[in-house]
Structures are given as C-alpha cells and as structure tokens.
Write a protein that holds these residues in place. Structure first.
Motif, mmCIF file in Angstrom:
data_model
loop_
_atom_site.group_PDB
_atom_site.id
_atom_site.type_symbol
_atom_site.label_atom_id
_atom_site.label_comp_id
_atom_site.label_asym_id
_atom_site.label_seq_id
_atom_site.Cartn_x
_atom_site.Cartn_y
_atom_site.Cartn_z
ATOM 1 N N LEU A 162 -37.366 28.875 10.133
ATOM 2 C CA LEU A 162 -36.550 28.023 10.996
ATOM 3 C C LEU A 162 -37.400 27.266 12.021
ATOM 4 O O LEU A 162 -37.077 26.136 12.398
ATOM 5 N N VAL A 172 -26.195 23.120 8.716
ATOM 6 C CA VAL A 172 -26.964 24.303 8.331
ATOM 7 C C VAL A 172 -26.032 25.316 7.687
ATOM 8 O O VAL A 172 -24.967 25.611 8.223
ATOM 9 N N LEU A 194 -32.355 29.285 17.047
ATOM 10 C CA LEU A 194 -32.971 28.237 16.235
ATOM 11 C C LEU A 194 -31.949 27.560 15.333
ATOM 12 O O LEU A 194 -32.016 26.343 15.106
ATOM 13 N N VAL A 195 -30.996 28.339 14.803
ATOM 14 C CA VAL A 195 -29.943 27.761 13.974
ATOM 15 C C VAL A 195 -29.105 26.790 14.794
ATOM 16 O O VAL A 195 -28.804 25.673 14.357
ATOM 17 N N LEU A 200 -30.888 23.567 15.431
ATOM 18 C CA LEU A 200 -30.815 22.699 14.257
ATOM 19 C C LEU A 200 -29.453 22.047 14.132
ATOM 20 O O LEU A 200 -29.336 20.875 13.771
ATOM 21 N N ILE A 257 -30.300 27.522 3.619
ATOM 22 C CA ILE A 257 -31.144 28.715 3.667
ATOM 23 C C ILE A 257 -30.701 29.671 2.571
ATOM 24 O O ILE A 257 -29.503 29.954 2.424
ATOM 25 N N ASN A 312 -37.140 23.208 12.071
ATOM 26 C CA ASN A 312 -36.797 22.443 13.267
ATOM 27 C C ASN A 312 -37.758 21.294 13.525
ATOM 28 O O ASN A 312 -37.458 20.399 14.317
ATOM 29 N N VAL A 318 -32.867 34.121 15.936
ATOM 30 C CA VAL A 318 -32.514 33.320 14.763
ATOM 31 C C VAL A 318 -31.378 32.361 15.096
ATOM 32 O O VAL A 318 -31.426 31.167 14.779
#
Length: 311
Positions: free
Chosen positions: A213, A268, A258-259, A262, A226, A217, A255
């Motif tokens: 990730l 995502v 970062l998700v 994005l 993913i 990014n 996590v």
C-alpha cells in the motif's frame, strides 16, 4: 520463480531502467535493534543541489524514512553505507537524517557532494552520470517522485498481490512479499522482506499489505484491486471480522490509514483468491524468509509509462 527473483539483484541495471537502486547496509552486523542486515531499494538520487528540494528537506545530503531506518537499526545522524547496484565497487558512506512525510524512502541529495558523481549530463528524458572511476549509469526521469519533480501524470488501475510466511508458525523465521502490476500484467513494483522471528503468518500478511500500500499510494491510481489468499485478513480489512489480537489491531490501523488515504482519490477493494493464484507473492514471501534481507524494486520504464501515459 525462485531462480528468477534470486537473480534480480545481479541484473537490476537492465531490469530497472532509470531507477537508482542501492543496497543500504545496517551499520553493524551484530546490531540487535536491526531486523535485517540490508535493504536493497529504489532511491531518489539528485546529482546536483536543488533549491526546491532544499526548501522541503534542508541541507541534508541523505534523508531516510523512519520505517527503513527502524528495520536496519539506524539512528539519526549515524553514518551508513550505500552500495550502488549496477555499479560494482561504487558506494557512498554518509550520515543519515531520519524524517517523515517524504515521497520516497531514501533521498540522496546531492550525488556530486556525496562523492559518487564526477560528471553529469541531463536532458528532458533523464540523466547520464559518470563516477570518479569512469563508470556510467543512465537514469531516466522518475515519474513516481512527482512530489519532488514536476512531471505530467495520468491515473490508472493497478493490481496488488500480497502474501506472508511464517515457518513453524509463529515460532520461526518470517517473511513478506508483494507485487504491483498493471491490468495487462506489466510489473510496476515488487518486494520481499524478512520480518524477524516469532511472528505469526497473519502478522506477515498485514506487513506485506502495508508495504504494498505504501508503494500503491505513490502511483497516482484511480483504482486498486488487492488480492490475498488469507480470508482472515480480507474479512478483517472489509470489517466482516472482529480483530481481537492486539498486534493485529495495530497493523490493521496502519493498513486502514493507507487504504483511506488511497480512497481519497481512488477506488479500492480487496478480494480473496486461492493460493494457486497468488504464487508470485508467495514466492517472494518465502525469499524473505530464506534470504533474511529486504529487497524492493521498481521497473521504472513501466512505472513512467503507467504514470505519464507516454509509450
């Protein structure tokens, strides 16, 4: 697959056009604070002093993200050795400044003052550097570092495969692997690494996802899919499963940060796939276990084409 990835380091100059690939060594082989002895990875190398870079990062010649420094047991201000992949015998030894909020993992600014480059020629496509020993390396424009270098960008869709490994789960050596490709199968970024001892397979799945990730990014995506063969991780990320293990809770929080970053500009989603459809990530994770080192690599030609739309 194992043979292909083992040989990658020796052929990086051909596999990774435009990428300044370095092997960062831990300051001490018996450093108890280091998880790995080295991390081979792409860095953003600037041949000459740049006023715009100095405005963001000051006069420091070498800047490194905390995540890299922590894995290698590097302290702020400590002198570190950087071997230049593709240029046998060429290395840089310099003190490192650890800073967060940087687009790249390691910034080398500038290569002339660091004693690597004797001569530099540049045009719109990139740079041709000549070392003091007469060795030559061609560096194409690196579109991924658009946070430091202004280049035209377009947005595309990418696929991220991740996997983790823990021998004698959770009491043995561990590793992670990830691979980012285009929908056409062109490889953009891949990586594997060692996670130390006594960590569970689920932890390493999360670490693989974190590393993937971080690089996703940087790709200016409009969509990321993913894929993981861990149903537990997939359902925890989607919110279907509760997380009770405190170590997984900490990794899950990183996590999701970062998700969500994005998701500000891209779609995502994460899907569960059979193990037989995740062979490359599995191979990379086991390389992390076996080699006990970290390796991250970009195919700069594919990355530049993907991010700029230029053939």
């Amino acid at each position: 697959l194992v043979q292909y990835y083992v040989q990658v380091n020796e052929r990086d100059a051909r596999l990774l056009p435009g990428g300044l690939q370095v092997r960062v060594k831990s300051p001490s082989e018996d450093n108890d604070s280091a998880v790995v002895s080295s991390w081979t990875l792409p860095v953003y190398g600037i041949s000459m002093r740049s006023p715009s870079v100095m405005m963001s990062f000051g006069d420091d010649l070498v800047v490194m993200l905390p995540r890299i420094a922590q894995a290698l047991g590097i302290c702020n201000g400590q002198s570190v050795e950087f071997e230049i992949v593709g240029l046998p015998g060429e290395r840089i030894v310099a003190p490192v400044t650890i800073k967060d909020n940087m687009q790249c993992d390691v910034l080398l600014h500038d290569l002339i003052s660091l004693g690597l480059v004797a001569k530099m020629e540049a045009d719109a496509t990139g740079e041709r550097i000549t070392t003091h020993s007469g060795k030559v390396l061609n560096l194409e424009m690196q579109a991924m570092w658009a946070g430091l270098k202004v280049v035209p960008k377009c947005r595309g869709k990418a696929l991220l495969h991740v996997d983790g490994a823990s021998r004698n789960n959770p009491q043995g050596p561990t590793g992670y692997g990830f691979c980012i490709t285009t929908c056409d199968g062109d490889e953009l970024v891949r990586g594997y690494g060692h996670g130390g001892m006594n960590r569970s397979n689920n932890e390493m799945e999360y670490i693989a996802l974190l590393e993937g990730l971080i690089w996703a990014n940087r790709l200016n995506l409009k969509e990321l899919v993913i894929s993981s063969d861990s149903q537990l991780i997939v359902r925890q990320v989607t919110g279907e499963y509760e997380i009770r293990n405190h170590r997984l809770q900490e990794l899950h929080t990183k996590v999701m940060s970062l998700v969500n970053k994005l998701k500000m500009n891209a779609q995502v989603r994460i899907v569960h796939i059979p193990r037989e459809e995740n062979t490359i990530a599995d191979c990379l994770a086991n390389l992390g276990v076996d080699t006990r080192e970290n390796v991250t690599a970009c195919n700069w030609r594919n990355v530049n084409r993907f991010m700029t739309g230029r053939a």
